[in-house]
Each structure stands twice: as C-alpha cells, then as structure tokens.
Scaffold this active site. Structure first.
Site, PDB file in Angstrom:
ATOM      1  N   GLU A  68       0.900  -0.420  -4.952  1.00  0.00           N
ATOM      2  CA  GLU A  68      -0.163   0.559  -5.166  1.00  0.00           C
ATOM      3  C   GLU A  68       0.395   1.959  -5.024  1.00  0.00           C
ATOM      4  O   GLU A  68       1.028   2.294  -4.024  1.00  0.00           O
ATOM      5  CB  GLU A  68      -1.279   0.350  -4.143  1.00  0.00           C
ATOM      6  CG  GLU A  68      -2.461   1.292  -4.309  1.00  0.00           C
ATOM      7  CD  GLU A  68      -2.515   2.405  -3.265  1.00  0.00           C
ATOM      8  OE1 GLU A  68      -3.502   3.149  -3.266  1.00  0.00           O
ATOM      9  OE2 GLU A  68      -1.567   2.528  -2.456  1.00  0.00           O
ATOM     10  N   ASP A 116       0.825  -1.207   0.000  1.00  0.00           N
ATOM     11  CA  ASP A 116       0.000   0.000   0.000  1.00  0.00           C
ATOM     12  C   ASP A 116       0.861   1.260   0.000  1.00  0.00           C
ATOM     13  O   ASP A 116       1.916   1.315   0.638  1.00  0.00           O
ATOM     14  CB  ASP A 116      -0.890  -0.007   1.249  1.00  0.00           C
ATOM     15  CG  ASP A 116      -1.758   1.219   1.361  1.00  0.00           C
ATOM     16  OD1 ASP A 116      -2.678   1.357   0.534  1.00  0.00           O
ATOM     17  OD2 ASP A 116      -1.510   2.044   2.263  1.00  0.00           O
TER      18      ASP A 116
END
EC number: 3.2.1.20
Length: 632
Positions: A348, A280
């Site tokens: 991401e 993330d």
C-alpha cells in the site's frame, strides 16, 4: 487526492503535486505487449485520439488478444495462481461484528460471520491490524507484533478463526505495519533508554541549536498528518522521526537488526497459517541518510501541510524496493518449504505510477510485491469524471504493468470515503460491475457490497479519529476518517445487528433500518444480490482467462469487452453521467450479435435475460449493464 487530504462534496480532485509532473507514463503513444493475469494473456495495447469540432473526445482502446497455454487446471495451478483473479474483502475488525456486547468488533465476531463470505462467494479476507496497540491510530500503532489487541480477543481466538476459515476455504491476509511501531513498544522504550542493541532501532537525531538553548528539528520534513515529522524526546534528549502521529515512531531499517526482527514477525504469522500480508505505508520505510531538506512543491503556502513539500527524500527511496524484494524472497522460501498456496504480499502506497510499478519488480526482473495497490478509482477518478477518463486510467495501469503480473482495482478502504459517497449512491452497482469484470484482482471494503454510505454527521463528541481530533471542532469533519468506518449494517435490529451493547465505538449510521444485509438478502433486487451475481459471474472462463477491450463510446458512456474463443463474450456498459444515454455498441462488438442482459442494477428499467438491440442500448443515469453476446 493525497494522503492527509479529505474528500469534499462537489470538489473536483486533481493529482497532488507529486503526481502532476509530466512523465513518460502520462499517455501511451505506442503499442505495448503485456501478459495479464495468471492466464498468460498476451496482447497489444493501442490508443487513438479523436478530435472533433469543439470537442476533444479521447477514445482509448485497449485490446488484449488471447494466447493461452493449453492445459487443464489442477491443484498445483490453484495453489500458485489462486490470488490472481481473487476478490479480497477488507475487514475493519473494530467495525465488523461484536461478539461480546462491548461495542467493539472482535475476532470471534469475524469467525461467527465466515459463513457469510461462503454465501457471498468471497474466498479471501484481509484484516486491518489486530495486533496489540494503544489504539492512537486504531491498530496502526503496534505495541506488540506477536500478540492480539485484548479488545479483539486472544491468540487462541485467532487460531480458531484461521482453523474455521481453512475449513470453509477462505484465505486470511493480515495487515503488516513495518514503517513504525507504537511509542509504547518495548523496542522504543529500550531505544529511548539507549539500551545496548536497541540504540539505533529508530531514527534519532540531535536537531539544530535554537534560541535560549532550545533544539529545532533536524530539517523541514512534514508529517502526513501536518506539522513537523520530528518529535522531541525528553528522556533521550533527541528528536525521533515520526511521519504519522507522535505515537508512531519510524523504525530504522538501515539497522540490520530491525530487518531481522521484522522477518521473524512475518514468519511467526506465516506459521500461524496466514496466506500473506498487506504491507502498510511501504513508501515511507526509508528516508534520506543525509536528512536533506525537501524542496517546496508550490502547491500550498501552509508549511504544516503535507502538500507543502516535494517528498523526494522521505518516500519511495530505492531501498524501499529492495526491502520488499527481500520479503518476497522470504515468502517464496516459506512457500517452497511449506506445502500449500503461494503466500502473497500486496503493498500500500499512494505514489506516482512510475514509482508504483517498481514494487512489482525491478529493471532486472527481481520480484517484489505480488501486486502494489492501484488506487486510481480513489485518487484519479470521481463523480465528475468522464467516460474517456475511466478508460484512460484503466488502460494506463495495464499498459505499464510489467509483463507476467496481475492488475488490481481498489474501490475503497478505511482511509477514504465510500464508493456511494464518492461517486454517488446511484453508482454502487455500476462500480461493482466495473471492478468485477476488469481483468485481475478486485478489492472490496466491508459494506460496499451493500452500498453503505459515510456517516458524515458524526458529532465532535463521538469523533475518535486522531487526526480529526487534532484538527479541532471547526475542521474535524474535513479530516475525519470515522464516517467510512462505522459499524457493519447486518440487520434492522439494535445497532444494525453489529452489537448487543448499549453503545458502539462509533455511531451506527441512522439509515441502517433501510440499508442492511438482511433486508437486501430478502429483497427481490438489491445491491447485495447484484454483488453476489457478479462474484458468481467472475468464475466464468471468459472473465478469468479472456481478452480485454475498453472504449469510450461517447463522453458519458464507456464499455469493456471480455472475449475467449469458444465462450460467450461479455460486455459491460456504464453510463457515468446523470442523464439517460442511448448508445450504439455495434461497432464495438464488431459482428452482429444477440445481446442478453446478465446483470442489472437495483434501479434499472431493464431486467435479467432481457434482449437488447446493439444499436439501441439505453442506460439510465449512472447505470451499468453486464451483457452476454452470442453470435446470430
């Protein structure tokens, strides 16, 4: 559409100031050769610009000619390449299935629904954070990286999920949140108290002297969620960096002890049987050591907005790539020492294309992520995009992706409105057809296989997303991510079959009695059955190994073609307009062919197995068709 900005109905989105700058990635102007997917397809990518009187029509043709190794698939190949043509299904655990009636989804709920993935054809699931957390950002603020959030279950529940998934042939990917922890993590508490060994676990700074003995933030950096990225800590008498909420302090990766601690976290979950990680917010992990002010972007006059600055000192620093390469080596070493499938890493980050490509590998070929997420269908394209726009952005990724790597196509996630809400309810089947017939990897957000829509009328009292709560009563709807996170709609029973409780953590969308899985499973035609057909079709050799060509047939319709010697050619044709279109695909398919429909949408006037004439392919508004071509 930048992080921190929300979708608004009818608005035409442009790239943020960061991605509007012209670069050598803007339009390919020369042939480029690439390997695509695990099949070692090699080809030449071309584009041509056709200018007509009063109209500029961009016809972007991407042709990949087949050149494959001759070998039979074997278990070794499957273990190495399993991910290259996978559809990863994102589960937002809090909203997927509640097993105990408390209104919150949990691990036992997910385990109880694993057979659903088998029935659908999904063989890889990605879980949004399940770690222990105070839930300020619903799991993206982690207080213990080695334990499960009690609302979701226990470590034993997780072990049971992995065991059942393995039994059913389903691989499990975990969300990993390395940029920041929760301010309730023991590391942060020790760092705030300056305990030996933890003094520099986070990014601490004295700040600048202000009036009346106050302290001002060290620089002008802005949080993703608006306002200063620096938070004053009374106990330590310093500011800490927090690029997200104040409860999410940034870890200091210039401290080797932090890197080692996170290495150990990854190994802990690998040993529990996960098949990899989604990393993330990777672009934020490092920031400028000199803490220099970032320049103004000119995009807005609001100094609290994330778009106020050009984020050259807080995003995509070279060290970010080095850390990802380090973790890739960790995963590769673990795979080498532990038989089984390759353990993968996907990253991401919303960034300029030239920066994203560095996450695949560096200029020396040092490997990074197996793939960085491609958000073009979310950030660059929308309901107002023309057919040439779709072809261009598809071509752009394939053109600049380094040789030997796999493309990926993210259709939705927990931070952005759903496909049906971004593109329109009538586009659901067409967008799934597009994702499923493109080369490489597809990413499906839970409920997109049903055509679930955002619940835009969630009240202020029911709103729980922290940035939305911070925005206040007048503005929360423009900021909230709650609408795309509502409970999965399993049936027309109470709470859409998600929970037996009296209430749910977010309201269930009121349309659940008409739009739910059970109804779609029982219907003759449904979004779910279209999705199921596409998953099955993806197992065909032509979609796994075939060459790829894309072309805008006019401003409103584009087509993609997949070919493989000895296999029937597949053609996907999509109308992106709100008007009926009739197109001639004869030139695109080159040779006289019989056209037979394989997959049609719910509202199509066509039917599966119907024959079409190449010169008269008719599409209703927003319709997609998947067609099989056979030579006469």
């Amino acid at each position: 559409m930048e992080e921190g900005e929300r979708w608004r109905e009818g608005h035409v989105y442009q790239r943020s100031s960061e991605t509007r700058k012209p670069t050598n990635y803007d339009r390919p102007d020369s042939p480029v050769t690439h390997y695509v997917s695990d099949t070692h397809i090699v080809g030449t990518l071309m584009d041509e610009l056709e200018v007509e009187t009063g109209l500029i029509t961009t016809i972007l043709i991407a042709t990949f000619n087949e050149m494959r190794r001759s070998h039979k698939p074997n278990e070794l190949d499957d273990n190495i390449n399993w991910w290259r043509h996978e559809v990863f299904y994102q589960i937002y655990p809090r909203s997927f299935k509640d097993s105990d009636g408390d209104g919150i989804g949990d691990l036992k709920g997910i385990t109880s629904k694993l057979q659903y993935f088998v029935d659908t054809g999904i063989t890889a699931i990605w879980l949004s954070p399940i770690y222990k957390s105070p839930m300020v950002d619903f799991g993206y603020d982690i207080s213990d990286y080695r334990d499960i959030q009690p609302e979701y279950g226990t470590l034993e529940d997780f072990d049971a999920l992995i065991a059942k998934a393995n039994q059913l042939g389903i691989k499990v990917i975990l969300d990993f949140v390395p940029n920041h922890s929760s301010d309730e993590h023991e590391w942060f508490k020790k760092s705030a108290a300056r305990e030996p060994g933890y003094e520099d676990f986070y990014v601490w700074e004295d700040g600048i002297p202000g009036d009346n003995e106050t302290r001002l933030p060290p620089n002008n950096w802005v949080s993703v969620f608006s306002g200063s990225a620096w938070q004053w800590h009374e106990e330590r008498q310093q500011f800490y960096l927090r690029q997200f909420t104040k409860g999410q302090p940034d870890l200091n990766y210039r401290n080797p002890a932090v890197v080692q601690a996170m290495d150990e976290v990854l190994l802990y979950w690998l040993q529990k049987g996960v098949a990899g990680f989604r990393i993330d917010a990777v672009i934020y992990i490092y920031e400028d050591e000199q803490l220099r002010d970032e320049p103004l972007s000119g995009s807005t006059s609001d100094p609290n907005s994330v778009d106020y600055l050009e984020h050259i000192y807080t995003r995509n620093l070279p060290e970010c790539y080095g850390l990802i390469q380090h973790w890739r080596q960790l995963l590769d070493n673990y795979t080498a020492d532990n038989p089984g499938p390759v353990r993968i890493m996907m990253t991401e980050g919303y960034a300029d294309l030239s920066l994203l490509m560095n996450y695949y590998e560096d200029e020396d070929g040092v490997q990074g992520a197996h793939f960085p997420f491609n958000f073009d269908f979310i950030t660059e394209l929308n309901a107002n995009s023309a057919a040439p726009d779709f072809v261009y952005f598809i071509q752009r990724w394939l053109t600049y992706m380094p040789p030997g790597h796999s493309a990926n196509w993210v259709m939705g996630n927990h931070d952005n409105p759903r496909v049906a809400s971004r593109y329109g309810v009538g586009t659901v089947d067409a967008m799934n057809m597009l994702m499923m017939t493109l080369p490489g990897i597809g990413i499906t957000y839970y409920g997109e296989e049903l055509g679930m829509v955002d619940y835009r009328d969630i009240s202020w009292n029911d709103t729980v997303d922290q940035p939305a709560c911070d925005a206040g009563l007048d503005n929360y709807k423009w900021v909230s991510r709650d609408p795309e996170r509502t409970p999965m709609q399993w049936s027309d029973e109470k709470n859409a079959g998600f929970s037996t409780g009296d209430s749910t953590w977010l309201p269930v969308h009121p349309n659940y009695q008409e739009l739910n899985l059970l109804t779609q499973q029982e219907a003759t035609y449904s979004h779910y059955k279209v999705y199921q057909s596409l998953i099955k079709l993806r197992q065909s050799r032509v979609l796994r190994d075939g060459s790829f060509t894309a072309q805008a047939l006019n401003r409103n319709v584009f087509a993609i073609k997949r070919e493989l010697r000895g296999q029937p050619t597949l053609l996907t044709v999509i109308n992106v307009s709100n008007r009926t279109q009739q197109v001639d695909v004869s030139n695109f398919i080159d040779l006289p062919n019989r056209l037979t429909l394989l997959v049609v949408g719910v509202c199509s006037q066509h039917r599966v197995s119907e024959r079409l004439k190449p010169a008269e392919v008719k599409l209703s508004p927003h319709e997609g068709l998947v067609i099989q071509l056979k030579a006469r």
